[in-house]
Design a protein around this motif. Structure first.
Motif, mmCIF file in Angstrom:
data_model
loop_
_atom_site.group_PDB
_atom_site.id
_atom_site.type_symbol
_atom_site.label_atom_id
_atom_site.label_comp_id
_atom_site.label_asym_id
_atom_site.label_seq_id
_atom_site.Cartn_x
_atom_site.Cartn_y
_atom_site.Cartn_z
ATOM 1 N N GLU A 13 21.371 -11.378 34.535
ATOM 2 C CA GLU A 13 21.749 -10.412 35.573
ATOM 3 C C GLU A 13 22.597 -9.283 34.999
ATOM 4 O O GLU A 13 22.423 -8.119 35.361
ATOM 5 C CB GLU A 13 22.491 -11.104 36.717
ATOM 6 C CG GLU A 13 21.599 -11.974 37.582
ATOM 7 C CD GLU A 13 20.450 -11.181 38.195
ATOM 8 O OE1 GLU A 13 20.676 -10.067 38.716
ATOM 9 O OE2 GLU A 13 19.309 -11.674 38.131
ATOM 10 N N ARG B 262 21.483 -17.405 33.510
ATOM 11 C CA ARG B 262 21.195 -16.535 34.662
ATOM 12 C C ARG B 262 22.224 -15.410 34.759
ATOM 13 O O ARG B 262 21.881 -14.263 35.048
ATOM 14 C CB ARG B 262 21.179 -17.349 35.963
ATOM 15 C CG ARG B 262 19.879 -18.050 36.232
ATOM 16 C CD ARG B 262 19.804 -18.595 37.660
ATOM 17 N NE ARG B 262 20.975 -19.338 38.093
ATOM 18 C CZ ARG B 262 21.172 -20.638 37.910
ATOM 19 N NH1 ARG B 262 20.260 -21.357 37.282
ATOM 20 N NH2 ARG B 262 22.266 -21.220 38.349
ATOM 21 N N ASP B 263 23.484 -15.743 34.534
ATOM 22 C CA ASP B 263 24.549 -14.741 34.581
ATOM 23 C C ASP B 263 24.299 -13.641 33.546
ATOM 24 O O ASP B 263 24.382 -12.446 33.857
ATOM 25 C CB ASP B 263 25.901 -15.412 34.349
ATOM 26 C CG ASP B 263 27.063 -14.437 34.371
ATOM 27 O OD1 ASP B 263 27.056 -13.489 35.182
ATOM 28 O OD2 ASP B 263 27.998 -14.624 33.579
ATOM 29 N N SER C 23 22.155 -23.317 32.238
ATOM 30 C CA SER C 23 21.231 -22.546 33.080
ATOM 31 C C SER C 23 21.979 -21.487 33.887
ATOM 32 O O SER C 23 21.535 -20.337 33.987
ATOM 33 C CB SER C 23 20.474 -23.496 34.009
ATOM 34 O OG SER C 23 19.600 -22.785 34.836
ATOM 35 N N ALA C 24 23.113 -21.847 34.453
ATOM 36 C CA ALA C 24 23.913 -20.886 35.219
ATOM 37 C C ALA C 24 24.414 -19.756 34.315
ATOM 38 O O ALA C 24 24.399 -18.587 34.707
ATOM 39 C CB ALA C 24 25.087 -21.601 35.887
ATOM 40 N N ILE C 25 24.823 -20.088 33.109
ATOM 41 C CA ILE C 25 25.295 -19.078 32.161
ATOM 42 C C ILE C 25 24.152 -18.142 31.781
ATOM 43 O O ILE C 25 24.321 -16.914 31.753
ATOM 44 C CB ILE C 25 25.913 -19.748 30.916
ATOM 45 C CG1 ILE C 25 27.229 -20.437 31.296
ATOM 46 C CG2 ILE C 25 26.104 -18.741 29.784
ATOM 47 C CD1 ILE C 25 27.758 -21.394 30.240
ATOM 48 N N SER D 179 22.670 -27.893 33.377
ATOM 49 C CA SER D 179 22.892 -27.106 34.591
ATOM 50 C C SER D 179 23.866 -25.957 34.315
ATOM 51 O O SER D 179 23.650 -24.818 34.747
ATOM 52 C CB SER D 179 23.426 -28.009 35.696
ATOM 53 O OG SER D 179 23.715 -27.267 36.842
ATOM 54 N N GLN D 180 24.945 -26.240 33.584
ATOM 55 C CA GLN D 180 25.911 -25.205 33.229
ATOM 56 C C GLN D 180 25.264 -24.145 32.348
ATOM 57 O O GLN D 180 25.466 -22.946 32.549
ATOM 58 C CB GLN D 180 27.128 -25.819 32.521
ATOM 59 C CG GLN D 180 28.182 -24.823 32.134
ATOM 60 C CD GLN D 180 28.847 -24.148 33.316
ATOM 61 O OE1 GLN D 180 28.892 -24.671 34.415
ATOM 62 N NE2 GLN D 180 29.348 -22.950 33.094
ATOM 63 N N SER E 289 16.202 -18.956 28.156
ATOM 64 C CA SER E 289 15.802 -18.304 29.401
ATOM 65 C C SER E 289 15.410 -16.864 29.106
ATOM 66 O O SER E 289 16.130 -16.158 28.401
ATOM 67 C CB SER E 289 16.965 -18.339 30.397
ATOM 68 O OG SER E 289 16.622 -17.673 31.585
#
Length: 135
Positions: A21, A17-18, A13-15, A10-11, A133
């Motif tokens: 962006e 996405r960051d 994945s958030a990284i 989960s961490q 990703s």
């Protein structure tokens, strides 16, 4: 444990996405984001663009330094890399890895993915601890 694995994924994945962006907001510096060396040894100060105007390349270097710090602080042996996706030259992929896996492409362990673009199948008791990703 399974809960730790889920938390790390989960961490990661958030990284990812960051980073995606940040790259979308700064498309003129895509070659800087794809520079493998910068993700291993960031060159910018983490606060460089907070107190002064930055060029697109300086902002990319700032982003890299900032994200590498987060990865190292939140994932065990956390590493990150951005490179051209396997078999998709126009697309950037964000590779986030932890534990013994590396954010690299190659045959077998400890690479995240093989040259075919598929996750490496680890030999038990090891596992492939990474996330890819598209950016």
């Amino acid at each position: 444990s399974a809960s730790h694995d889920a938390g790390f994924r989960s961490q990661a994945s958030a990284i990812a996405r960051d980073v995606t962006e940040r790259m979308r907001m700064n498309p003129d510096a895509i070659d800087t984001y794809r520079n493998n060396t910068l993700w291993t040894t960031p060159t910018a100060s983490r606060n460089a663009c907070e107190t002064a105007s930055c060029t697109s390349v300086q902002l990319a270097n700032y982003d890299i330094a900032d994200v590498v710090n987060v990865v190292r602080a939140t994932l065990p042996n956390g590493q990150i890399n951005v490179r051209q996706c396997q078999n998709r030259a126009a697309v950037s992929c964000v590779y986030v890895s932890w534990n013994a896996t590396t954010p690299t492409v190659g045959a077998g362990e400890p690479n995240c993915v093989g040259t075919d673009g598929l996750y490496v199948t680890a030999t038990l008791p090891n596992k492939t601890d990474c996330l890819v990703s598209e950016g």
